[in-house]
Design an enzyme around this catalytic site. Sequence first.
Site, PDB file in Angstrom:
ATOM      1  N   GLY A  28     -25.670  54.675  28.132  1.00  0.00           N
ATOM      2  CA  GLY A  28     -25.915  54.498  29.603  1.00  0.00           C
ATOM      3  C   GLY A  28     -26.380  53.390  29.697  1.00  0.00           C
ATOM      4  O   GLY A  28     -27.555  53.003  28.953  1.00  0.00           O
ATOM      5  N   ASN A 165     -25.476  45.981  38.007  1.00  0.00           N
ATOM      6  CA  ASN A 165     -24.288  46.243  37.289  1.00  0.00           C
ATOM      7  C   ASN A 165     -23.347  46.990  38.096  1.00  0.00           C
ATOM      8  O   ASN A 165     -23.275  48.212  38.348  1.00  0.00           O
ATOM      9  CB  ASN A 165     -24.829  47.158  36.040  1.00  0.00           C
ATOM     10  CG  ASN A 165     -24.029  47.160  34.875  1.00  0.00           C
ATOM     11  OD1 ASN A 165     -22.606  46.796  34.822  1.00  0.00           O
ATOM     12  ND2 ASN A 165     -24.260  47.560  33.837  1.00  0.00           N
ATOM     13  N   ASP A 258     -26.781  44.796  28.442  1.00  0.00           N
ATOM     14  CA  ASP A 258     -28.054  45.717  28.588  1.00  0.00           C
ATOM     15  C   ASP A 258     -28.889  45.103  27.306  1.00  0.00           C
ATOM     16  O   ASP A 258     -30.172  45.316  27.658  1.00  0.00           O
ATOM     17  CB  ASP A 258     -27.459  47.144  27.989  1.00  0.00           C
ATOM     18  CG  ASP A 258     -26.367  47.847  29.022  1.00  0.00           C
ATOM     19  OD1 ASP A 258     -26.486  47.192  30.224  1.00  0.00           O
ATOM     20  OD2 ASP A 258     -25.697  48.438  28.857  1.00  0.00           O
TER      21      ASP A 258
END
Length: 310
Positions: A28, A165, A258
């Site tokens: 995630g 994002n 990320d």
Amino acid sequence: MKKITLLGECMIELMRTSKDSMAQSYAGDVYNTAVYLKRAFADVNVGIMSAVGEDALSLDMIERFGSESINSELVFKSDSRNAGMYLIQTDDEGERTFTYWRENSAARTVMAYVDKYVTAELSQSDVFFFSGISLAVIEPQDRDALWSLISTLKANGVQIIFDPNYRARMWSTPAEAKLQFEKAFRLSDMVLPGIDDFAQLYGIDTFDGIIEFCQPFEISELVIKNGPEGVRVITANQSEHFAIQAVDNVVDTTSAGDSFNGLYVGARLQGLDISQAVHLASKAAAVVIQHRGAIVPSADFSAAFIQQYM
């Protein structure tokens, strides 16, 4: 010890390994960011704020946080919902497609657990980090509570960092996303957009266009990422472009942004200058895109490995 709390959803990841079998892991966007930040800067207190279920996979997820030395004190357990899940499938050309089951994810209810004690705990953080996916996941009726929380944290001296994002499928309309993103821009001290995010949502696909768009907001540090085209960082005192060395062996670009975010934020939190932070962050992303999956095995991505680039 510096402290950062990242708000968002970690999901159960399923990857098909053959016709009849799958590998299971966890990933995630904010979790990926947290993992890479902690691996590179072990002396930063890195915590996740989220909600999971009480099922075996949710409990295993919390154990995984611990194995990465990520604080899970603000990971709440729902007795009626479970963790979200997604399936990755790869075709013969190497193209990846994703199927999601997150409509009833426990993470969508995270704001229901926020009270004065949670707010006080969050106010002890140096940084509060969230993303466009964090915003999209939270139930729409709970977003005002999130903005109230972030406003309180900012007033208490916590640095607010936002990664826009953008995932179109997670929003009912682009207008809904734009409204929430504008609130994020107004409250954030640092913003880490990718050119792709702005191109999809606003039709802006240049560094200068994003800089102009962000001028009305009081963003202290704007870090614009454009893959191999480089990074541009805007502060009150400087505007500097950093070239990024291309990677020849690109295997999987999942989590490139990320990992960049994790190393950049960690470096700045630890007092490194912008040039050092971009250098470390870009090298981290270069490592990640040469491996499959969002989370590179620890042996291949350790603080010692990254330090050689400093």
